[in-house]
Write a protein that holds these residues in place. Structure first.
Motif, PDB file in Angstrom:
ATOM      1  N   ALA A  30       0.775  -1.171  -0.108  1.00  0.00           N
ATOM      2  CA  ALA A  30      -0.025  -0.028  -0.077  1.00  0.00           C
ATOM      3  C   ALA A  30       0.968   1.356   0.178  1.00  0.00           C
ATOM      4  N   LEU A  31       0.477   2.233  -1.026  1.00  0.00           N
ATOM      5  CA  LEU A  31       1.324   3.293  -0.918  1.00  0.00           C
ATOM      6  C   LEU A  31       0.418   4.575  -0.828  1.00  0.00           C
ATOM      7  N   GLN A  37      -1.915  18.396   1.376  1.00  0.00           N
ATOM      8  CA  GLN A  37      -3.469  18.698   1.041  1.00  0.00           C
ATOM      9  C   GLN A  37      -4.049  19.191   2.328  1.00  0.00           C
ATOM     10  N   ARG A  38      -5.401  19.814   2.185  1.00  0.00           N
ATOM     11  CA  ARG A  38      -5.833  20.452   3.328  1.00  0.00           C
ATOM     12  C   ARG A  38      -6.515  19.264   4.160  1.00  0.00           C
ATOM     13  N   THR A  39      -6.765  17.851   3.503  1.00  0.00           N
ATOM     14  CA  THR A  39      -7.279  16.977   4.507  1.00  0.00           C
ATOM     15  C   THR A  39      -6.212  15.820   4.547  1.00  0.00           C
ATOM     16  N   GLN A  40      -4.975  16.389   4.608  1.00  0.00           N
ATOM     17  CA  GLN A  40      -3.829  15.345   4.815  1.00  0.00           C
ATOM     18  C   GLN A  40      -4.091  14.328   5.938  1.00  0.00           C
ATOM     19  N   LEU A  41      -4.430  15.115   7.127  1.00  0.00           N
ATOM     20  CA  LEU A  41      -4.418  14.232   8.461  1.00  0.00           C
ATOM     21  C   LEU A  41      -5.625  13.195   8.282  1.00  0.00           C
ATOM     22  N   LYS A  42      -6.683  13.599   7.755  1.00  0.00           N
ATOM     23  CA  LYS A  42      -7.920  12.711   7.743  1.00  0.00           C
ATOM     24  C   LYS A  42      -7.414  11.667   6.656  1.00  0.00           C
ATOM     25  N   GLU A  43      -6.739  11.955   5.522  1.00  0.00           N
ATOM     26  CA  GLU A  43      -6.674  10.983   4.536  1.00  0.00           C
ATOM     27  C   GLU A  43      -5.633  10.107   5.085  1.00  0.00           C
ATOM     28  N   LYS A  44      -4.706  10.339   5.786  1.00  0.00           N
ATOM     29  CA  LYS A  44      -3.527   9.347   6.536  1.00  0.00           C
ATOM     30  C   LYS A  44      -4.453   8.725   7.438  1.00  0.00           C
ATOM     31  N   GLU A  45      -5.191   9.111   8.108  1.00  0.00           N
ATOM     32  CA  GLU A  45      -6.131   8.248   9.240  1.00  0.00           C
ATOM     33  C   GLU A  45      -6.801   7.116   8.462  1.00  0.00           C
ATOM     34  N   CYS A  46      -7.472   7.467   7.404  1.00  0.00           N
ATOM     35  CA  CYS A  46      -8.465   6.636   6.542  1.00  0.00           C
ATOM     36  C   CYS A  46      -7.409   5.320   6.230  1.00  0.00           C
ATOM     37  N   PHE A  47      -6.356   5.967   5.366  1.00  0.00           N
ATOM     38  CA  PHE A  47      -5.147   5.184   5.027  1.00  0.00           C
ATOM     39  C   PHE A  47      -4.789   4.027   5.814  1.00  0.00           C
ATOM     40  N   GLU A  48      -4.447   4.133   7.093  1.00  0.00           N
ATOM     41  CA  GLU A  48      -3.974   3.344   8.021  1.00  0.00           C
ATOM     42  C   GLU A  48      -5.037   2.436   8.661  1.00  0.00           C
ATOM     43  N   LYS A  49      -6.319   3.040   8.566  1.00  0.00           N
ATOM     44  CA  LYS A  49      -7.464   2.047   8.927  1.00  0.00           C
ATOM     45  C   LYS A  49      -7.644   1.055   7.820  1.00  0.00           C
ATOM     46  N   ILE A  50      -7.684   1.566   6.827  1.00  0.00           N
ATOM     47  CA  ILE A  50      -7.959   0.648   5.407  1.00  0.00           C
ATOM     48  C   ILE A  50      -7.088  -0.543   5.409  1.00  0.00           C
ATOM     49  N   CYS A  51      -5.737  -0.040   5.606  1.00  0.00           N
ATOM     50  CA  CYS A  51      -4.490  -0.928   5.528  1.00  0.00           C
ATOM     51  C   CYS A  51      -4.814  -2.212   6.598  1.00  0.00           C
ATOM     52  N   LYS A  52      -5.234  -1.795   7.717  1.00  0.00           N
ATOM     53  CA  LYS A  52      -5.550  -2.538   8.851  1.00  0.00           C
ATOM     54  C   LYS A  52      -6.554  -3.572   8.457  1.00  0.00           C
ATOM     55  N   ASP A  53      -7.913  -3.165   7.935  1.00  0.00           N
ATOM     56  CA  ASP A  53      -8.779  -3.951   7.663  1.00  0.00           C
ATOM     57  C   ASP A  53      -8.334  -4.850   6.352  1.00  0.00           C
ATOM     58  N   LEU A  54      -7.642  -4.158   5.540  1.00  0.00           N
ATOM     59  CA  LEU A  54      -7.240  -5.080   4.313  1.00  0.00           C
ATOM     60  C   LEU A  54      -6.219  -6.218   4.597  1.00  0.00           C
ATOM     61  N   GLY A  55      -5.551  -5.999   5.642  1.00  0.00           N
ATOM     62  CA  GLY A  55      -4.282  -6.753   5.883  1.00  0.00           C
ATOM     63  C   GLY A  55      -3.152  -6.889   4.751  1.00  0.00           C
ATOM     64  N   VAL A  56      -2.754  -5.429   4.656  1.00  0.00           N
ATOM     65  CA  VAL A  56      -1.814  -5.446   3.627  1.00  0.00           C
ATOM     66  C   VAL A  56      -0.612  -6.113   4.185  1.00  0.00           C
ATOM     67  N   TYR A  57       0.234  -6.380   3.013  1.00  0.00           N
ATOM     68  CA  TYR A  57       1.676  -7.051   3.377  1.00  0.00           C
ATOM     69  C   TYR A  57       2.809  -5.801   3.946  1.00  0.00           C
ATOM     70  N   LYS A  58       2.559  -4.738   3.136  1.00  0.00           N
ATOM     71  CA  LYS A  58       3.435  -3.550   3.718  1.00  0.00           C
ATOM     72  C   LYS A  58       2.779  -2.229   3.324  1.00  0.00           C
ATOM     73  N   SER A  59       3.128  -1.104   4.004  1.00  0.00           N
ATOM     74  CA  SER A  59       2.692   0.025   3.742  1.00  0.00           C
ATOM     75  C   SER A  59       3.780   0.968   3.722  1.00  0.00           C
ATOM     76  N   TYR A  60       3.576   2.133   2.761  1.00  0.00           N
ATOM     77  CA  TYR A  60       4.442   3.282   2.657  1.00  0.00           C
ATOM     78  C   TYR A  60       3.382   4.597   2.877  1.00  0.00           C
ATOM     79  N   ILE A  61       3.942   5.551   3.530  1.00  0.00           N
ATOM     80  CA  ILE A  61       3.510   6.867   3.381  1.00  0.00           C
ATOM     81  C   ILE A  61       4.588   7.869   3.158  1.00  0.00           C
ATOM     82  N   LEU A  62       4.646   8.248   1.762  1.00  0.00           N
ATOM     83  CA  LEU A  62       5.932   9.060   1.350  1.00  0.00           C
ATOM     84  C   LEU A  62       5.325  10.518   1.227  1.00  0.00           C
ATOM     85  N   ASN A  63       6.324  11.533   1.492  1.00  0.00           N
ATOM     86  CA  ASN A  63       6.262  12.962   1.530  1.00  0.00           C
ATOM     87  C   ASN A  63       6.539  13.373   0.107  1.00  0.00           C
ATOM     88  N   THR A  64       5.558  14.075  -0.366  1.00  0.00           N
ATOM     89  CA  THR A  64       5.663  14.653  -1.664  1.00  0.00           C
ATOM     90  C   THR A  64       5.246  15.941  -1.468  1.00  0.00           C
TER      91      THR A  64
END
Length: 222
Positions: A30-31, A37-64
């Motif tokens: 997951a990347l 972006q204005r909703t960066q905090l919320k989007e990151k929170e959602c991403f992390e919850k989705i990754c947990k529910d999905l059971g991803v092998y590995k996840s990355y959060i990259l600064n752009t």
């Protein structure tokens, strides 16, 4: 096991793509991108919850942050107001972030090479989107070509866009059929707490739920 790099914003489209990739038997890398972006905090929170529910092998959060530095869009420049109740009125809405998917796919190509992925999944929607030029089949085809020409792996990477010709109502219907937790996703361009219900992204989401005959479980300001 084959691997898929899934670009995931925390929104409905990219989330559904990741669940479809898992259904196809891919191990999910997951990347997520932070670009101030204005909703960066919320989007990151959602991403992390989705990754947990999905059971991803590995996840990355990259600064752009370079995307914010380039500017020229209302998602990163708070001095530019988010358009309200103007869906479909502008050929290129000010919420269009210049070449964002081009930047994302370039980085994804490098990471996919490192992680030995066979596919990159991205939730672009051409038919029912906001007319963004980097969400088209033509653009994706060229992006796949430049990734494969510029990476040093023996196999070819395919860019998968399973939703590119979907309407939002079809995305909602398929996501609920596949038991994707849409209540964990976020679409609003402006707010991190209650979705505004008036920006293009909120309007598309609400339209999709209404036409699909389901009620959206996230909270709206109006």
């Amino acid at each position: 096991m084959k691997r898929a790099l899934c670009i995931m914003s925390g929104g409905m489209d990219s989330t559904l793509c990741a669940y479809l990739a898992k259904k196809q038997g891919f191990k999910i890398i997951a990347l997520h991108f932070d670009y101030r972006q204005r909703t960066q905090l919320k989007e990151k929170e959602c991403f992390e919850k989705i990754c947990k529910d999905l059971g991803v092998y590995k996840s990355y959060i990259l600064n752009t942050d370079l995307i914010e530095n380039i500017g020229a869009n209302a998602l990163t420049d708070t001095k530019i107001p988010i358009p309200k109740n103007e869906l479909g009125q502008n050929e290129f809405p000010i919420t269009y972030v210049p070449f964002r998917n081009g930047i994302f796919l370039s980085i994804a190509g490098a990471l996919a090479e490192k992680e030995k992925c066979q596919s990159i999944f991205i939730g672009v929607v051409e038919e029912d989107g906001s007319n963004y030029p980097d969400c088209t089949k033509k653009f994706i085809k060229k992006a796949q070509k430049f990734i494969n020409q510029g990476t040093a792996i023996k196999h070819k990477i395919s860019i998968q866009t399973p939703l590119i010709q979907f309407k939002k109502k079809d995305i909602v219907s398929l996501a609920l059929k596949e038991k994707v937790p849409l209540e964990l996703t976020w679409s609003c361009y402006e707010n991190n707490d209650l979705a505004c219900g008036e920006c293009d992204s909120c309007l598309l989401r609400l339209k999709g739920f209404k036409q699909a005959g389901f009620k959206d479980k996230i909270a709206y300001k109006i």
